[in-house]
Scaffold this motif. Structure first.
Motif, mmCIF file in Angstrom:
data_model
loop_
_atom_site.group_PDB
_atom_site.id
_atom_site.type_symbol
_atom_site.label_atom_id
_atom_site.label_comp_id
_atom_site.label_asym_id
_atom_site.label_seq_id
_atom_site.Cartn_x
_atom_site.Cartn_y
_atom_site.Cartn_z
ATOM 1 N N LYS A 145 21.017 52.713 37.048
ATOM 2 C CA LYS A 145 21.211 52.062 38.068
ATOM 3 C C LYS A 145 22.529 51.500 38.315
ATOM 4 N N THR A 146 23.039 51.590 39.307
ATOM 5 C CA THR A 146 24.638 51.312 39.680
ATOM 6 C C THR A 146 24.686 50.189 40.475
ATOM 7 N N PHE A 147 25.374 49.141 40.127
ATOM 8 C CA PHE A 147 25.593 47.602 40.830
ATOM 9 C C PHE A 147 26.945 47.837 41.453
ATOM 10 N N LEU A 148 27.029 48.248 42.949
ATOM 11 C CA LEU A 148 28.128 48.452 43.519
ATOM 12 C C LEU A 148 29.154 47.358 43.511
ATOM 13 N N LEU A 149 28.670 46.162 43.775
ATOM 14 C CA LEU A 149 29.480 44.838 43.563
ATOM 15 C C LEU A 149 29.384 44.116 42.341
ATOM 16 N N GLY A 150 28.782 45.004 41.462
ATOM 17 C CA GLY A 150 28.653 44.305 40.164
ATOM 18 C C GLY A 150 27.530 43.261 40.247
ATOM 19 N N THR A 151 27.302 42.208 39.004
ATOM 20 C CA THR A 151 26.364 41.701 38.889
ATOM 21 C C THR A 151 26.967 39.974 38.840
ATOM 22 N N ASP A 152 26.103 38.983 39.219
ATOM 23 C CA ASP A 152 26.554 37.656 39.162
ATOM 24 C C ASP A 152 26.090 36.963 37.609
ATOM 25 N N LYS A 153 26.306 35.778 37.462
ATOM 26 C CA LYS A 153 26.458 35.502 36.122
ATOM 27 C C LYS A 153 24.844 35.312 35.616
ATOM 28 N N TYR A 154 23.860 35.644 36.387
ATOM 29 C CA TYR A 154 22.453 35.700 36.074
ATOM 30 C C TYR A 154 22.097 37.088 35.949
ATOM 31 N N GLY A 155 23.006 37.999 35.895
ATOM 32 C CA GLY A 155 22.692 39.654 36.064
ATOM 33 C C GLY A 155 21.993 39.928 37.226
ATOM 34 N N ARG A 156 22.047 39.299 38.353
ATOM 35 C CA ARG A 156 21.507 39.841 39.425
ATOM 36 C C ARG A 156 22.250 40.783 40.365
ATOM 37 N N ASP A 157 22.072 41.556 41.167
ATOM 38 C CA ASP A 157 22.576 42.626 41.913
ATOM 39 C C ASP A 157 23.425 41.667 43.038
ATOM 40 N N LEU A 158 24.623 41.777 42.793
ATOM 41 C CA LEU A 158 25.535 40.941 44.051
ATOM 42 C C LEU A 158 25.630 41.313 45.392
ATOM 43 N N LEU A 159 25.303 42.757 45.385
ATOM 44 C CA LEU A 159 25.281 43.339 46.814
ATOM 45 C C LEU A 159 24.091 42.828 47.378
ATOM 46 N N SER A 160 22.799 43.042 46.709
ATOM 47 C CA SER A 160 21.663 42.531 47.198
ATOM 48 C C SER A 160 21.752 40.955 47.595
ATOM 49 N N ARG A 161 22.332 40.301 46.915
ATOM 50 C CA ARG A 161 22.442 38.371 47.467
ATOM 51 C C ARG A 161 23.208 38.521 48.265
ATOM 52 N N MET A 162 24.397 39.336 48.659
ATOM 53 C CA MET A 162 25.279 39.294 49.568
ATOM 54 C C MET A 162 24.454 39.281 50.891
ATOM 55 N N LEU A 163 23.723 40.730 50.940
ATOM 56 C CA LEU A 163 23.035 40.953 52.037
ATOM 57 C C LEU A 163 21.952 39.957 52.457
ATOM 58 N N ILE A 164 21.240 39.415 51.706
ATOM 59 C CA ILE A 164 20.272 38.530 52.039
ATOM 60 C C ILE A 164 20.956 37.159 52.246
ATOM 61 N N GLY A 165 22.047 36.818 51.879
ATOM 62 C CA GLY A 165 22.837 35.705 52.247
ATOM 63 C C GLY A 165 23.272 35.764 53.741
ATOM 64 N N ALA A 166 23.670 37.243 54.247
ATOM 65 C CA ALA A 166 23.987 37.379 55.552
ATOM 66 C C ALA A 166 22.786 36.588 56.349
ATOM 67 N N ARG A 167 21.627 36.965 56.239
ATOM 68 C CA ARG A 167 20.415 36.372 56.854
ATOM 69 C C ARG A 167 20.315 35.051 57.074
ATOM 70 N N VAL A 168 21.008 34.522 55.804
ATOM 71 C CA VAL A 168 20.797 32.942 55.755
ATOM 72 C C VAL A 168 21.848 32.303 56.820
ATOM 73 N N SER A 169 23.181 32.906 56.912
ATOM 74 C CA SER A 169 24.277 32.398 57.536
ATOM 75 C C SER A 169 24.046 32.622 58.888
ATOM 76 N N ILE A 170 23.563 33.679 59.375
ATOM 77 C CA ILE A 170 23.217 34.402 60.787
ATOM 78 C C ILE A 170 22.245 33.250 61.390
ATOM 79 N N SER A 171 21.091 33.212 60.617
ATOM 80 C CA SER A 171 19.871 32.490 61.002
ATOM 81 C C SER A 171 20.182 31.003 61.178
ATOM 82 N N ILE A 172 21.098 30.610 60.298
ATOM 83 C CA ILE A 172 21.780 28.950 60.614
ATOM 84 C C ILE A 172 22.493 28.872 61.696
#
Length: 369
Positions: A145-172
């Protein structure tokens, strides 16, 4: 009148298309909107909120690659049609490993962050791997497995978190602007059209609301209604309606003196019809422009609230909360953990501001074509 209106609409669209910054900003907004809608379909980690943690590989740099053992989940359910929108609940348990071998039909592995000299191999008790040799096991139960944007401090995929975060910002931004329009347009139209005591009462409410600092009001509403994702929608929307109401009120005060309004009154049309069928369609241009600015402001306010811990609550990913979780990493040679969501916020907000400016120029009938 319809032909003239259509002609003005085509002229505004032509101006917008010929504006470099207008096209560029719209393209950026459309790109982020596409990411927000199809976030789970595009995210490498499509678990709900992209919350699959691997503490052994936390804070890894962009492009980090690791071998994974995929442990089948006994409670897996079949994927459904809405998995592309809500995420998938049937994710296998992933274990990063540095080495794996098989002894007497039992699988042993060494975790990624454990030194061989400090910790021996540990067995994985799986009934479904009996009879498999090491090569078959690797083919069936391991992957890279390759993490294109690396991982955060909990080892979660940063790219995936950024994509879901875009939904939060747009919907807000979308919901907050919608709330501000639903409140601001009727109040501003009523105040501007009727005037007198009604105008004075509504203006008193507007001025009182206007005098309260926006962030302070949002914090107060968030505390009163409780922390949460939908609370932020309401809190941000309730702080933006005053700008819409003031703009609509001023436009209606001018528009109600026009001849077509006088003609509508002479024909016996009711006041509500004159307001919503004749006046508002002709004063919406500045409202559209201010809505674009409010969209950008809503994203900034939500990011600020999330940074303060009053916005979207964990494990929901928010760009503001991601900055909060990692801002201390700026001095630890891992600044990208905070810079990546910061750049995303800056880019999206700037796109909305530029698009608002382009809309203002395109909708200005007095400007040269």
């Amino acid at each position: 009148m319809a032909t003239a209106s259509q002609s003005l609409g085509k002229q505004a669209l032509h101006k917008l298309r010929s504006s470099f910054w207008g096209v560029l900003s719209f393209s950026i907004i459309a790109f982020y909107a596409f990411l927000a809608v199809f976030a789970y379909a595009l995210a490498p980690d499509d678990s709900p909120y992209a919350n699959q943690m691997h503490l052994s590989i936390h804070s890894q740099p962009p492009g980090f690659t690791v071998d994974m053992i995929e442990v089948p989940n006994a409670t897996n359910q079949e994927s459904h049609f809405f998995s592309w929108w809500n995420g998938s609940n049937n994710e296998n348990l992933e274990i990063p490993f540095a080495e794996v071998e098989m002894r007497d039909g039992t699988v042993f592995y060494r975790p990624y962050d454990v030194d061989d000299a400090l910790m021996p191999f540990e067995p994985l008790q799986w009934k479904n791997v009996d009879g498999l040799d090491l090569v078959s096991f690797r083919e069936s139960y391991t992957s890279q497995k390759t993490f294109l944007l690396g991982t955060d401090k909990y080892g979660r995929d940063l790219l995936s978190r950024m994509l879901i975060g875009a939904r939060v910002s747009i919907s807000i931004g979308f919901i907050a602007v919608l709330i501000s329009l639903l409140i601001g347009i009727p109040l501003g139209a009523i105040a501007g059209y009727y005037g007198g005591k009604i105008d004075a009462a509504i203006m008193w409410i507007i001025n009182v609301t206007w005098s309260i600092p926006t962030l302070l009001m949002v914090i107060a509403i968030s505390i009163a209604l409780g922390k949460g994702f939908f609370t932020v929608f309401i809190a941000v929307g309730l702080t933006m309606w005053v700008e819409v109401a003031r703009v609509v009120r001023g436009q209606v005060i001018v528009a109600k003196e026009y001849q077509y309004v006088t003609a509508a009154r002479a024909l016996g049309f009711k006041n509500w019809r004159i307001i919503y069928r004749h006046i508002l369609p002709n004063v919406l241009a500045p409202v559209i422009v201010i809505s674009a600015a409010n969209f950008a402001a809503a994203i900034l306010i939500e990011s600020g609230l999330s940074f303060l811990g009053l916005g979207a609550q964990p494990p929901i990913p928010s760009w503001g909360s991601m900055i909060k979780d990692h801002y201390q990493y700026i001095i630890l040679d891992k600044a990208y953990l905070a810079i990546v969501p910061g750049v995303a916020i800056m880019t999206l907000v700037m796109a909305f501001m530029l698009f608002g400016n382009a809309l203002r120029d395109a909708l200005d009938v007095k400007s040269s074509s």
